[in-house]
Design an enzyme around this catalytic site. Structure first.
Site, mmCIF file in Angstrom:
data_model
loop_
_atom_site.group_PDB
_atom_site.id
_atom_site.type_symbol
_atom_site.label_atom_id
_atom_site.label_comp_id
_atom_site.label_asym_id
_atom_site.label_seq_id
_atom_site.Cartn_x
_atom_site.Cartn_y
_atom_site.Cartn_z
ATOM 1 N N GLU A 25 -4.139 -8.912 3.801
ATOM 2 C CA GLU A 25 -4.875 -8.853 4.452
ATOM 3 C C GLU A 25 -6.560 -9.377 4.871
ATOM 4 O OE1 GLU A 25 -3.203 -4.966 3.906
ATOM 5 O OE2 GLU A 25 -3.335 -6.863 2.530
ATOM 6 N N GLU A 40 0.894 -1.152 -0.275
ATOM 7 C CA GLU A 40 0.269 0.102 -0.667
ATOM 8 C C GLU A 40 0.740 1.139 -0.014
ATOM 9 O OE1 GLU A 40 -4.115 -1.001 2.806
ATOM 10 O OE2 GLU A 40 -2.482 -1.036 2.975
#
Length: 688
Positions: free
Chosen positions: A127, A107
């Protein structure tokens, strides 16, 4: 380490080089985030600097966030603030990626204006596999590069993408042919001060059919994980909401999920699996090199072990006593690789290379060439001892001698040799080429080097190792036996197999214990009970329903009948409850003078899990299990315990000592003579 040592800024002319140095994997800790924010601030204010490169020291860019923070209030600055500062600074920032850029690390890279990769790079957003969703823009920036459907597939599966695939997908802009740092600096200079924010890009046109297919696949694979649907919703919002609104909603969902019971369970397993794979202190000896593996036994298990060794790059001798058995085993391995090629899972040239390393043979003298010999023969102590006496006379000095026994006393097997220090257990789970779990059984005289060699081989085979002591059933089979025994008590008291299975499947098990028994074959446990009949405590409660089924020829799926009746249609096997089984169970209860009663699903699940917890604590007290978290690793990876529930030890700790004590009081009364009650401190000790 403080933020100044974890992140520092260097200069290459007019380009700032921001170095993240938080070994071993540059996890995105609070200190790293603070250091990055400070460095971006310096870079922004320095009029001489026109571009920046963010690079990781050591073996990775940023291989993920610091998961230990996720169960606590997150310290400021949080990652979205760091990425917002990169986007707002007005000068281009290039991410120089090597090793792994995963989770928050990826990210962070997506928040930069460009990405330059080394050839060894893997990127991904794992995640969801931890019960959460990307919380720093991953669900919004990734779809702007690859589209909604591909983003759903990547995020919901936790897929890892290598450098070549990342380049073709547009996840990186260049693969460095030489030095990564130099290539990233050169790329930063070519940007000539121009920003390229993914947040300002439009999402590619949505392919509704492709999105629907991706959603269906994600839901099938994701099971009960609530993060899967949350991720789907977040990714889809990228096409319909303003970026800032979608980003805010993504963060809110992330914050909710990270505190959920499922996320806590998955984080527990994340750390437990890594701890189990870490060599024990006295196993840190130099490991023996293993290249040539001899597998004795060309049955289903032996062939699976051979495939695992071939896939790990080993040369394999597959030994049998009979030519027909050897031919069947060789054909089984060839068929396996042919199916992998046909399914597109393996290139034909690689399959051929693996098969070329296989040498089927009836010549036991070839054992002398092996670095490791593993037997996978019939589960009978006398048979295994005979095999090990023969191995002992043929294997070279220093070779590791391993048994795939799933129940038997490893020390009794090792005693058949003149070198018990070289013997260990490697308990694979069926099918061995698929199942991740590998119990590594340490005998009383197993040397540290041999144990370390077993751990290294497990890593090479991409298995999840758990070290256990030598005791009947080791960790997994002993706990599963206690669980199944308690379930048998319950069908004798008033439940029926289909009710017990349904209750435990609703809890999250893929299959209930009676469906599992039918699948594996009731005769396996039957033979074990017969072998141990002379050692059984005659005062202990004993359920004879499984024996009665076997006496009636109901051995499970392979005979078309066990606890259930089985029918084949549409190319599939279907199970159904059988009135004959119900009649047999009712008669068995009546024969013991038992008044049957109704059992609720909650009682069924509670008793089944408490039996696991009780046996786990006994194993810890005996030193068979090394640490409490190992129990969860074994049960989740080898026995279908639902991953989202974290394992029996995690389940117990979530409930607390008062509830467990009351539950065990009930279990003692219901289980009768022969039930050994544990001391709960062994499973409740958070360090264990």
């Amino acid at each position: 380490m403080d933020q100044m040592t974890q992140v520092h800024m260097e200069r290459d002319g007019e380009v700032a080089v921001i170095v993240i140095d938080n070994p071993p994997i540059n996890a995105g800790s609070a200190a790293v985030r603070s250091g990055l924010l400070s460095a971006i601030g310096q870079f922004k204010e320095d009029a001489v600097l026109t571009a920046a490169v963010i690079i990781g020291a050591g073996k990775a860019f940023v291989a993920g966030s610091d998961l230990r923070e996720f169960g606590l209030p997150l310290a400021e600055p949080q990652l979205p603030s760091v990425i917002a500062a990169i986007e707002a600074c007005g000068k281009p920032v290039v991410a120089a990626l090597h090793g792994a850029a995963l989770g928050g690390g990826f990210e962070l890279a997506l928040g930069c204006d460009a990405r330059v990769a080394s050839a060894d790079l893997v990127v991904g957003l794992p995640e969801v596999t931890l019960g959460i969703i990307p919380g720093a823009g991953g669900t919004q920036r990734l779809p702007r590069l690859v589209g909604i459907a591909r983003a759903i597939r990547m995020i919901c599966s936790g897929e890892r993408v290598d450098s070549e695939a990342a380049l073709s997908l547009g996840l990186v802009d260049q693969i460095a042919s030489g030095d990564l740092r130099a290539a990233a600096i050169a790329y930063a200079r070519r940007l000539q001060g121009t920003k390229s924010r993914l947040s300002e890009r439009a999402v590619p046109a949505v392919d509704e059919a492709g999105v629907a297919a991706a959603i269906a696949a994600a839901r099938r694979a994701g099971g009960r994980n609530p993060a899967v649907q949350a991720a789907i919703d977040a990714v889809r919002s990228a096409a319909v909401l303003a970026f800032d609104q979608a980003l805010s909603e993504e963060r809110e969902v992330f914050q909710q999920l990270r505190l959920s019971a499922q996320a806590r369970a998955l984080r527990h397993l994340f750390f437990a699996e890594r701890e189990a794979a870490r060599p024990l202190a006295d196993a840190a000896a130099v490991t023996g090199a293993v290249q040539r593996v001899a597998v004795i036994g060309a049955g289903t298990m032996g062939c699976g072990i051979a495939i695992s060794a071939l896939d790990a790059g080993c040369d394999v001798r597959l030994l049998e006593q009979q030519a027909e058995a050897l031919e069947r085993g060789t054909a089984r391995i060839q068929d396996y690789y042919a199916s992998r090629v046909a399914a597109g899972k393996l290139k034909a040239v690689e399959a051929a290379a693996r098969e070329a390393r296989l040498q089927p043979t009836l010549d036991w003298s070839l054992l002398a060439e092996a670095d490791l010999v593993i037997e996978a023969v019939f589960e009978d102590l006398a048979v295994k001892q005979a095999v090990f006496r023969r191995i002992d006379g043929l294997a070279r000095p220093g070779a590791v001698l391993a048994s795939n026994t799933s129940y038997l006393d490893l020390d009794a097997i090792a005693a058949a040799t003149r070198r018990p220090q070289d013997v260990l257990g490697l308990h694979f789970f069926s099918p061995a080429q698929v199942m991740r779990l590998l119990e590594i059984v340490r005998g009383a005289q197993t040397s540290p080097q041999v144990l370390a060699t077993g751990l290294a081989l497990a890593q090479r085979m991409k298995k999840q190792p758990v070290v256990t002591g030598s005791a009947f059933g080791f960790v997994g089979n002993r706990i599963y036996s206690a669980y199944r025994r308690q379930c048998e008590f319950m069908i004798e008291e008033g439940a029926l197999p289909q009710q017990v299975d349904a209750a435990l499947e609703a809890f999250g098990f893929a299959m209930g214990p009676f469906a599992v028994a039918d699948l594996s074959g009731l005769d396996i446990a039957w033979r074990m009970r017969q072998a141990q009949a002379g050692q059984r405590d005659l005062q202990a409660r004993y359920v004879d329903i499984p024996d009665l089924l076997c006496d009636a020829g109901r051995l499970g799926r392979k005979t078309g009948a066990g606890y259930y009746a089985y029918e084949n249609s549409d190319g599939k096997t279907h199970r159904r409850s059988d009135p004959q089984v119900e009649a047999l169970i009712l008669a068995a209860s009546a024969a013991k003078g038992m008044l049957r009663r109704s059992l609720g699903d909650e009682e069924i699940v509670r008793r089944a899990l408490l039996s696991m917890v009780n046996e786990a604590s006994l194993l810890l007290a005996e030193g068979v299990a090394q640490r409490a978290s190992d129990v969860d690793v074994v049960l989740v990876n080898g026995y279908g315990f639902p991953r989202l529930q974290g394992g029996p030890v995690f389940w117990a700790r979530e409930r607390g000592e008062p509830a467990l004590t009351a539950g065990l009081d009930e279990l003692v009364g219901l289980s009768g003579p022969g039930f050994v009650r544990c001391e709960l401190r062994h499973v409740l000790n958070q360090e264990g």
